[in-house]
Design a protein around this motif. Sequence first.
Motif, mmCIF file in Angstrom:
data_model
loop_
_atom_site.group_PDB
_atom_site.id
_atom_site.type_symbol
_atom_site.label_atom_id
_atom_site.label_comp_id
_atom_site.label_asym_id
_atom_site.label_seq_id
_atom_site.Cartn_x
_atom_site.Cartn_y
_atom_site.Cartn_z
ATOM 1 N N PHE A 91 0.823 -1.200 0.000
ATOM 2 C CA PHE A 91 0.000 0.000 0.000
ATOM 3 C C PHE A 91 0.861 1.255 0.000
ATOM 4 C CE2 PHE A 91 -3.857 2.307 0.655
ATOM 5 C CZ PHE A 91 -3.500 3.410 1.411
ATOM 6 N N ILE A 92 1.914 1.224 0.814
ATOM 7 C CA ILE A 92 2.742 2.428 0.970
ATOM 8 C C ILE A 92 3.440 2.776 -0.344
ATOM 9 C CG2 ILE A 92 4.741 3.410 2.121
ATOM 10 C CD1 ILE A 92 3.477 2.953 4.521
ATOM 11 N N SER A 93 4.028 1.781 -0.984
ATOM 12 C CA SER A 93 4.755 2.132 -2.206
ATOM 13 C C SER A 93 3.807 2.350 -3.370
ATOM 14 C CB SER A 93 5.797 1.063 -2.548
ATOM 15 O OG SER A 93 5.163 -0.141 -2.834
ATOM 16 N N LYS A 94 2.548 1.858 -3.249
ATOM 17 C CA LYS A 94 1.636 2.044 -4.372
ATOM 18 C C LYS A 94 0.909 3.379 -4.288
ATOM 19 C CE LYS A 94 -1.749 -0.584 -7.040
ATOM 20 N NZ LYS A 94 -2.801 -1.599 -6.976
ATOM 21 N N TYR A 95 0.531 3.786 -3.071
ATOM 22 C CA TYR A 95 -0.292 4.980 -2.956
ATOM 23 C C TYR A 95 0.400 6.133 -2.256
ATOM 24 C CZ TYR A 95 -4.174 2.110 -4.502
ATOM 25 O OH TYR A 95 -4.984 1.296 -5.222
ATOM 26 N N ILE A 96 1.308 5.838 -1.333
ATOM 27 C CA ILE A 96 1.915 6.927 -0.575
ATOM 28 C C ILE A 96 3.190 7.390 -1.273
ATOM 29 C CG2 ILE A 96 2.692 7.683 1.689
ATOM 30 C CD1 ILE A 96 -0.065 6.716 1.899
ATOM 31 N N PHE A 97 4.155 6.511 -1.349
ATOM 32 C CA PHE A 97 5.401 6.885 -2.003
ATOM 33 C C PHE A 97 5.447 6.304 -3.412
ATOM 34 C CE2 PHE A 97 7.025 9.185 1.386
ATOM 35 C CZ PHE A 97 6.833 8.492 2.572
ATOM 36 N N SER A 98 4.365 6.509 -4.128
ATOM 37 C CA SER A 98 4.274 5.970 -5.473
ATOM 38 C C SER A 98 5.295 6.620 -6.383
ATOM 39 C CB SER A 98 2.870 6.229 -6.014
ATOM 40 O OG SER A 98 2.819 5.890 -7.379
ATOM 41 N N THR A 99 5.799 5.822 -7.306
ATOM 42 C CA THR A 99 6.655 6.398 -8.346
ATOM 43 C C THR A 99 5.938 6.381 -9.684
ATOM 44 O OG1 THR A 99 7.658 4.248 -8.783
ATOM 45 C CG2 THR A 99 8.790 5.686 -7.222
ATOM 46 N N ASP A 100 4.650 6.070 -9.677
ATOM 47 C CA ASP A 100 3.890 6.046 -10.926
ATOM 48 C C ASP A 100 3.376 7.454 -11.213
ATOM 49 O OD1 ASP A 100 1.467 5.977 -12.631
ATOM 50 O OD2 ASP A 100 1.826 3.820 -12.604
ATOM 51 N N HIS A 101 3.646 7.942 -12.410
ATOM 52 C CA HIS A 101 3.336 9.343 -12.713
ATOM 53 C C HIS A 101 1.852 9.639 -12.587
ATOM 54 C CE1 HIS A 101 1.593 8.953 -16.874
ATOM 55 N NE2 HIS A 101 2.162 7.767 -16.778
ATOM 56 N N LYS A 102 0.981 8.639 -12.877
ATOM 57 C CA LYS A 102 -0.463 8.907 -12.818
ATOM 58 C C LYS A 102 -0.905 9.117 -11.370
ATOM 59 C CE LYS A 102 -1.160 4.989 -14.996
ATOM 60 N NZ LYS A 102 0.249 4.656 -15.287
ATOM 61 N N THR A 103 -0.324 8.289 -10.481
ATOM 62 C CA THR A 103 -0.667 8.448 -9.068
ATOM 63 C C THR A 103 -0.135 9.772 -8.548
ATOM 64 O OG1 THR A 103 -0.483 6.066 -8.844
ATOM 65 C CG2 THR A 103 -0.561 7.341 -6.812
ATOM 66 N N ILE A 104 1.101 10.095 -8.921
ATOM 67 C CA ILE A 104 1.680 11.349 -8.454
ATOM 68 C C ILE A 104 0.873 12.530 -8.977
ATOM 69 C CG2 ILE A 104 3.737 12.802 -8.615
ATOM 70 C CD1 ILE A 104 5.379 10.223 -8.634
ATOM 71 N N ALA A 105 0.381 12.422 -10.212
ATOM 72 C CA ALA A 105 -0.463 13.497 -10.757
ATOM 73 C C ALA A 105 -1.698 13.686 -9.877
ATOM 74 C CB ALA A 105 -0.881 13.163 -12.191
ATOM 75 N N LYS A 106 -2.304 12.585 -9.474
ATOM 76 C CA LYS A 106 -3.488 12.694 -8.621
ATOM 77 C C LYS A 106 -3.133 13.264 -7.256
ATOM 78 C CE LYS A 106 -5.462 8.666 -10.818
ATOM 79 N NZ LYS A 106 -5.634 7.212 -10.675
ATOM 80 N N GLN A 107 -1.954 12.906 -6.759
ATOM 81 C CA GLN A 107 -1.529 13.479 -5.479
ATOM 82 C C GLN A 107 -1.422 14.991 -5.589
ATOM 83 O OE1 GLN A 107 2.054 11.043 -4.972
ATOM 84 N NE2 GLN A 107 1.137 10.009 -3.223
ATOM 85 N N PHE A 108 -0.772 15.454 -6.675
ATOM 86 C CA PHE A 108 -0.667 16.901 -6.871
ATOM 87 C C PHE A 108 -2.049 17.535 -6.997
ATOM 88 C CE2 PHE A 108 3.558 18.531 -7.149
ATOM 89 C CZ PHE A 108 4.386 17.489 -7.541
#
Lengths: 115, 235, 612
Positions: free
Chosen positions: C29-46
């Motif tokens: 969970f942590i690497s998928k949603y919190i410290f994700s390196t996937d650009h789509k997830t990071i876009a949603k975080q921003f």
Amino acid sequence: MATGITHEESIKRVYRVCGILAIVTAVEIIAALSHYSWLGLSEEAKVAAKLPLNVLFIVLSAAKAYYIMSEFMHLRYELKPLTISVMAPFLFLIWAIIAFSYEGVSWLQLRTWFG
Amino acid sequence: MADSAMTAHHDHALEQSTEELWSGGQEPVKASYGKLMMWYFLISDTFTFAGFLIAYAAIRFAHPTHSAGAWNSWPDPNEVFSATPVTGHANLPLIFVTFMTFTLIVSSVTMVRAVQEGTRMNRKGVMFWMVWTILGGLVFVGSQAWEWQHLIHEGMTPTGNPFGAAAFGALFFIITGFHGAHVSVGVVINSIVLFQTWIGTYDRRGHYEMIEKVGLYWHFVDLVWVYVFMAFYLL
Amino acid sequence: MANAAISKPASHVHAEDHHHEEHHHEQGFISKYIFSTDHKTIAKQFLITGIIWAILGGALSVLFRIQLGYPDADLTWMKPILGRWLDEGGHILPEFYNALITMHGTILVFFVLTAGLSGTFSNLLIPLQLGARDMASGFINMLSYWFFFLSGAVMLASFFVPTGAASGGWTMYPPLSALAQSNEGSGFGTDLWITSIALFIVSVLLGGLNYVTTVINLRTKGMSIFRMPLTIWAFLFTAIIALLSFPALLAAGVLLLFDRGMGTSFFLSEIYTGGEALANAGGSPILYQHLFWFLGHPEVYIIILPAMGIVSEVLSVNSRKPVFGYKAMIYSIFAITVLSFLVWAHHMFVTGLNPFLGSIFVIFTLLIAIPSAIKVFNWIVTLYKGNIRFTPAMLFAIGFVALFIVGGLTGIFLGNSALDIDLHDTYFVVAHFHLVMGVAAFFGTFAGVYHWFPKMYGRYLNRTLGYIHFWITIVAAYLIFFPMHFMIGLPRRYPSHENFQFADMFGELNSFISLVAIISFAAQLLFVFNFFYSIFRGRKVRELNPWGATTLEWTTPIHPQHGNWPGEIPHVHRWPYDYGVNGREFIPQDEPEPGFVPEPEPVHRDPQNDQV
């Protein structure tokens, strides 16, 4: 790394640039020291020499920067678009240096005239 | 000739037209993303230093040129920087900074040698030259530290100094401090990379590009010093 | 890459895979949603972080608009939140007013319109539209988001320190900001502000490095640079501007910290405070302004360029027409980039700036109107005779053009230093920058969110709510900011104009503006509800390409996973604006020309076995 030149030739080029940098630096230091009182220059001579000396320092430093970037950082062996993308931003600094320096002179004038 | 994969890359690049290079699916300037990132980070960092140095220019122009005893005139570098660690009270203007500058230049040369040995996958050669680079960096930082403590001993602080305008000290400490911090970070990074070289990481990886990338950073540090040196010691 | 054995002449071949090995391993969970390196997830975080900050920044504006429009209002009921920032009558203290406007500006300019806009769409679209599996470095991308988060945490903390948040204006000019004793907000709150901005600058630089190198190195085969969509061009130049301009603010911030804490005199000289003369000499406050605006002006282009890129895309897709003047658009973006570095002192005409120097800045400033105008013209021509679909995204895109024209025109007034003597620091300026930044840039953002929400979440945003959101916002924007142009001489950054008799005539207008502002804020909350509701309950997307667009992001599955395309990455055969060509409504970029025969893969012969 560079097309077509041998390893030995690469090493020679590095030491050549090292020598150039050393000589240029030595010239700069000697020129800077000429402003020192042991040379016995008169005050007027020192003041008059300051501007040409500063121009010399700026030009020589730019030369050192050129050699470091082109040989040590390998820019002259890279493809042109990379070189241009690295060098072009420096153009923005030119206007900044002019504007900021002009402003500084302006502040000195205002302070001198208006106390 | 002992050409590496990189040379072969370049030879191939010469046959390709610009149009083909930029048509996608390849590196158009034959540089990995890591190397490009390092270059553009260095350009950005250059602008930070440029911000400081251009502020220095504005402030310097706003001060009268040096005249002995004037509290607000810009100090004469020949007066300020005239001591070395080994010559006691002797008056030797700019000699110590000359030594520091040569040290940094030579460490840049040893860094290039390390990169060159890396292109030949010569692990021992890389290590040899990296050790000298790190030593050069340490000598530079140590010298800078000595210079600082000497000037502080002479009474230079960020808010005043016996040689002239107070701004000189403030700008000197901040700009050489930022530069020294960059050198120190470089020494740390170079040490990590030396360790990685020793344990064979780059042999396993098949290339020594990391040496090239940290080399770029090290030359940047040298390059900034050219201008810091010019600003405070020459002009 | 070793894919030697060819089974069929495929029209799509592997694009060069780079460093990603993590296609199939399970992520916690942590690497998928919190410290994700996937650009789509990071876009949603921003995006989500940006939305939260926008709500906070907007709420701050509601508070100070209440003060401006209803200065006698009793806000005692807000004591639980505002506590000691209210006086006995329940009015906002002037000190707090200054902190409100400072934080409103800081939050919206940096956290929402820079991180929230660039961070979201550059991250989302650059890999998807270029045909890349992810950004060049997912790790650095992840760091970029978390530095942004950290900078936000520090800024948020500044609200809770005893002396309160920074209150020197989002521009944080010395000497007010350099002398901690001058103002409550100039105490620890300002130190936190500077620290937060420094962390923010790290975030922006890390992101910018990724965007630039990804655009250069990770385009798929066939995606030459003149086949890139205009969104990518906009994001590329935005990143370049950011890399070169934020360092100046970093330098300014460091020098300001030293002036505050170490008694240096970079920005202070000949200064009295509390009746006593301070020892500082030799510096100038104007030096700070030069350094600040060296970032500050490019910053506004960092904000507007991504919005422009998004608008170009949305207008084209929803007019079923190519963008008019694709190359002119690119050269205009380039011209804006270059010119943006030459004009910064037009924010400083009345500071005591050397007048001759000022005149040079006037010339450059007026020049920058030209590429902007070219873009506006091209957008309008794109719409002309188009087969327009009035989706909410399209409405916001068209609204952007209208607002940019109005806001941009007043920029020309302000760019004249002589006129600026009267206009500087009045509500005319407030109107100008709110129309271009506070509304137009937001409209570009909204267009982007409505348009790409299906790609991000596999669902649509509710259209009805979208129409309501649009109409209330655009009418409100004009009602709020247009009248401000006519508030001649009314100074900005004043908590109250009660001491100026001439300001009495604006009293009713101010009340009206505040009322509309509150309604507009409520409409934005409606959008926020729509956004979060639709993530879970929005109408599901059932087709790959719901808008009938040509660009590559619509060739991924509806819910693209890590690596974006499950098989091979498509190759590109045409530019992104083949709308209405050969009688077809649109032709996707990855569709080959008829009769296209792919180049045979280079066959690797093993000399010893002579087998493929």
